[in-house]
Design an enzyme around this catalytic site. Structure first.
Site, PDB file in Angstrom:
ATOM      1  N   LYS A  56       3.458 -15.326   1.953  1.00  0.00           N
ATOM      2  CA  LYS A  56       3.644 -16.038   0.676  1.00  0.00           C
ATOM      3  C   LYS A  56       5.141 -16.310   0.560  1.00  0.00           C
ATOM      4  CE  LYS A  56       2.099 -17.726  -3.220  1.00  0.00           C
ATOM      5  NZ  LYS A  56       1.254 -18.945  -3.283  1.00  0.00           N
ATOM      6  N   ASP A  94      -2.721 -18.184   0.055  1.00  0.00           N
ATOM      7  CA  ASP A  94      -3.730 -18.891  -0.744  1.00  0.00           C
ATOM      8  C   ASP A  94      -4.386 -19.997   0.093  1.00  0.00           C
ATOM      9  OD1 ASP A  94      -1.238 -20.137  -0.766  1.00  0.00           O
ATOM     10  OD2 ASP A  94      -1.320 -20.753  -2.868  1.00  0.00           O
ATOM     11  N   ASP A 113     -12.163  -9.253   4.332  1.00  0.00           N
ATOM     12  CA  ASP A 113     -13.458  -9.268   3.633  1.00  0.00           C
ATOM     13  C   ASP A 113     -13.995 -10.691   3.563  1.00  0.00           C
ATOM     14  OD1 ASP A 113     -13.271  -6.505   3.114  1.00  0.00           O
ATOM     15  OD2 ASP A 113     -14.151  -6.750   1.112  1.00  0.00           O
ATOM     16  N   TYR A 128       0.827  -1.211   0.000  1.00  0.00           N
ATOM     17  CA  TYR A 128       0.000   0.000   0.000  1.00  0.00           C
ATOM     18  C   TYR A 128       0.864   1.265   0.000  1.00  0.00           C
ATOM     19  CZ  TYR A 128      -4.668  -1.962   0.868  1.00  0.00           C
ATOM     20  OH  TYR A 128      -5.882  -2.593   0.762  1.00  0.00           O
ATOM     21  N   ASP A 163      -6.276  -7.096   3.997  1.00  0.00           N
ATOM     22  CA  ASP A 163      -7.401  -6.442   3.324  1.00  0.00           C
ATOM     23  C   ASP A 163      -8.294  -7.509   2.694  1.00  0.00           C
ATOM     24  OD1 ASP A 163      -8.927  -4.295   2.178  1.00  0.00           O
ATOM     25  OD2 ASP A 163      -7.996  -4.814   0.261  1.00  0.00           O
TER      26      ASP A 163
HETATM   27  C1  IPM Z   1     -10.342  -1.451   4.107  1.00  0.00           C
HETATM   28  C2  IPM Z   1     -10.606  -0.787   2.783  1.00  0.00           C
HETATM   29  C3  IPM Z   1      -9.474   0.195   2.480  1.00  0.00           C
HETATM   30  C4  IPM Z   1      -8.205  -0.620   2.382  1.00  0.00           C
HETATM   31  C5  IPM Z   1      -9.685   1.056   1.219  1.00  0.00           C
HETATM   32  C6  IPM Z   1     -10.976   1.817   1.273  1.00  0.00           C
HETATM   33  C7  IPM Z   1      -8.521   1.982   0.983  1.00  0.00           C
HETATM   34  O1  IPM Z   1     -10.783  -1.736   1.780  1.00  0.00           O
HETATM   35  O2  IPM Z   1     -10.220  -0.727   5.110  1.00  0.00           O
HETATM   36  O3  IPM Z   1     -10.259  -2.680   4.140  1.00  0.00           O
HETATM   37  O4  IPM Z   1      -7.897  -1.164   1.312  1.00  0.00           O
HETATM   38  O5  IPM Z   1      -7.495  -0.679   3.376  1.00  0.00           O
HETATM   39 MG    MG Z   2     -10.831  -3.716   2.479  1.00  0.00          MG
END
Ligand code: IPM
Ligand code: MG
Length: 357
Positions: A192, A224, A252, A142, A248
Site C-alpha cells: 500500500k 486493494d 483467504d 502482527y 492473511d
Molecule cells: C492464518 C490465521 C491466523 C493468522 C490466526 C489464527 C492467528 O488466520 O493462519 O491465516 O491470522 O495468521
Molecule cells: Mg488467516
C-alpha cells in the site's frame, strides 16, 4: 529404514478429527514407501489453555524445536474470546511461529480439476489457476511495537504498529524470488505504497533486489487492487508476495478460488530448523465433534511436509493423488457438496482416501 519425527498438534475444534484422519493416512503412506514416522502429540491453543493455562506450553515449543517437522490442525475457540491477549488460542500459534522463526508462509492455490464447479467464481475465470501466496509471517502489524490499549480523557484508544526492517523484507523477498524462479518466473509484490511508509520501503527493497533476479518478471500492486484482480483474473498471478496482514486477508480470498478453504494447505518455514505445516482454515467450532469436517487441507499440508521437510516426494505425490482420485469419484465433504456427488463425513472421507493409498 528412513525415520522421521513429527510433532502433531491437533489443537481445537475440528482439529482432533482431521488429525486422526491425517495420521492414519500418513501411517499408510509411510508403510507403502518404506519409511517410518514417529508421532509425538502436544497441546496448543484452547486445548493447551484448558490444560495448562498457556496457549503454547514450554514443553510443546521444545518438542517442536527437536522435531523434523510440525503438523498442526487448527486452533481457536470462541470460549476464550474475552480472554486477555496472552490467554487466547491465536497467541499460541503466533508464539509458535515466532519461536521457530518461521518467517516464510507458503500458501499454494491450485484448482483441483474435479472441483472446478465448486467455486463461487465462474469456471472460465478459475480454470488453470496455479498461484503461490508467499506471506511474511513473523513481522509487520502482527508483531510490531508499540501496541496496546490506553485510557485517555476521551475514552480508550487502541493501537498496533506496522513495521518492517530492510532485513525482514529482504529475506522474505528472496524466498519469493527463488520460488518464482522454480515456477513461471512471475512475481507480484503487494503493498500500500501510495499511503504507507512501511510499504514504500517494501517496494523499494523489492525493486532493488529484482536486479539480482533478471529472469523474473516483477510487478507491484496496491493491496486493494490485488484483492480485486484476484477474483477478476486470478490466472495472471504466479507468485504473490505479501506482508503478514495483507497475506492473511488475500490468502483467504484466494482460497475461495479453489472451491473451499477446506482444500488449502500451507507451509511455514524459517532459515533452518523444522517447518510448520498447517491447513489455512481455522478450527470451525460449529462443526467440532460432528464428523463433518473436510480433512483434505490437512492431508495436503501433510503432503507439503513430506515433500519439503522430509524429502519424501513420492509419498507426497501419493497423498495428493489420493485426494484427486476421491474427488474425481464424486466423493465430497459437506463444504464441497454439489448435485450428483456423494456426501461423506470426515471419517468416511478418511477411509475413502486410505483405499487410494
Ligand atoms: C492464518 C490465521 C491466523 C493468522 C490466526 C489464527 C492467528 O488466520 O493462519 O491465516 O491470522 O495468521
Ligand atoms: Mg488467516
Amino acid at each position: 529404514m528412513r525415520q522421521h519425527h513429527i510433532v502433531l498438534l491437533p489443537g481445537d475444534g475440528i482439529g482432533p478429527e482431521i488429525t486422526a484422519v491425517t495420521k492414519s493416512l500418513l501411517e499408510a503412506i509411510s508403510k507403502k514407501h518404506g519409511f517410518e514416522l514417529f508421532f509425538d502429540e502436544h497441546l496448543i491453543g484452547g486445548a493447551a489453555i484448558n490444560a495448562t493455562n498457556s496457549p503454547l506450553p514450554e514443553s510443546t515449543l521444545e518438542a517442536c524445536k527437536k522435531s523434523d517437522a510440525v503438523l498442526l490442525a487448527a486452533i481457536g475457540d470462541p470460549k476464550f474470546d474475552q480472554n486477555p491477549r496472552e490467554k487466547k488460542p491465536e497467541t499460541g500459534l503466533l508464539q509458535l511461529r515466532a519461536g521457530l522463526e518461521l518467517f516464510a508462509n507458503l500458501r499454494p492455490v491450485q484448482i483441483r480439476p474435479a472441483l472446478i464447479d465448486s467455486s463461487s467464481l465462474k469456471s472460465e475465470v478459475i480454470e488453470g489457476v496455479d498461484l503461490m501466496v508467499v506471506r511474511e509471517l513473523t513481522g509487520g502489524i502482527y508483531f510490531g511495537d508499540p501496541k496496546g490499549r490506553i485510557k485517555t480523557n476521551e475514552g480508550e484508544r487502541a493501537f498496533n504498529t506496522m513495521s518492517y526492517s530492510q532485513k525482514e523484507i529482504d529475506r522474505i523477498a528472496e524466498v519469493a524470488f527463488d520460488i518464482a524462479k522454480s515456477r513461471r518466473k512471475k512475481l507480484c509484490s503487494v503493498d500500500k505504497a501510495n499511503v504507507l511508509d512501511v510499504s514504500q520501503l517494501w517496494r523499494e527493497r523489492i525493486e532493488s533486489l529484482s536486479t539480482n533476479y533478471e529472469d523474473i518478471d516483477v510487478s507491484h500492486l496496491y493491496v486493494d487492487n490485488a484483492a480485486m484482480q484476484l477474483i477478476k483474473d486470478p490466472r495472471q498471478f504466479d507468485v504473490l508476495l505479501t506482508s503478514n496482514l495483507f497475506g492473511d486477508i488475500l490468502s483467504d480470498e484466494a482460497a475461495m478460488l479453489s472451491g473451499s478453504i477446506g482444500m488449502l494447505p500451507s507451509a511455514s518455514l524459517g532459515s533452518n530448523g523444522p517447518g510448520l505445516f498447517e491447513p489455512v482454515h481455522g478450527s470451525a467450532p460449529d462443526l467440532a465433534g460432528l464428523d463433518q469436517a473436510n480433512p483434505m487441507a490437512m492431508i495436503l499440508s501433510a503432503a507439503m511436509m513430506l515433500r519439503i521437510a522430509l524429502k519424501e516426494s513420492k509419498a507426497a505425490d501419493g497423498l495428493e493423488r489420493a485426494v484427486d482420485n476421491v474427488l474425481a469419484a464424486g466423493l465430497r465433504t459437506n463444504d464441497l457438496k454439489q448435485k450428483g456427488t456423494t456426501q461423506l463425513g470426515c471419517m468416511d472421507m478418511g477411509n475413502a482416501l486410505l483405499k487410494e493409498i
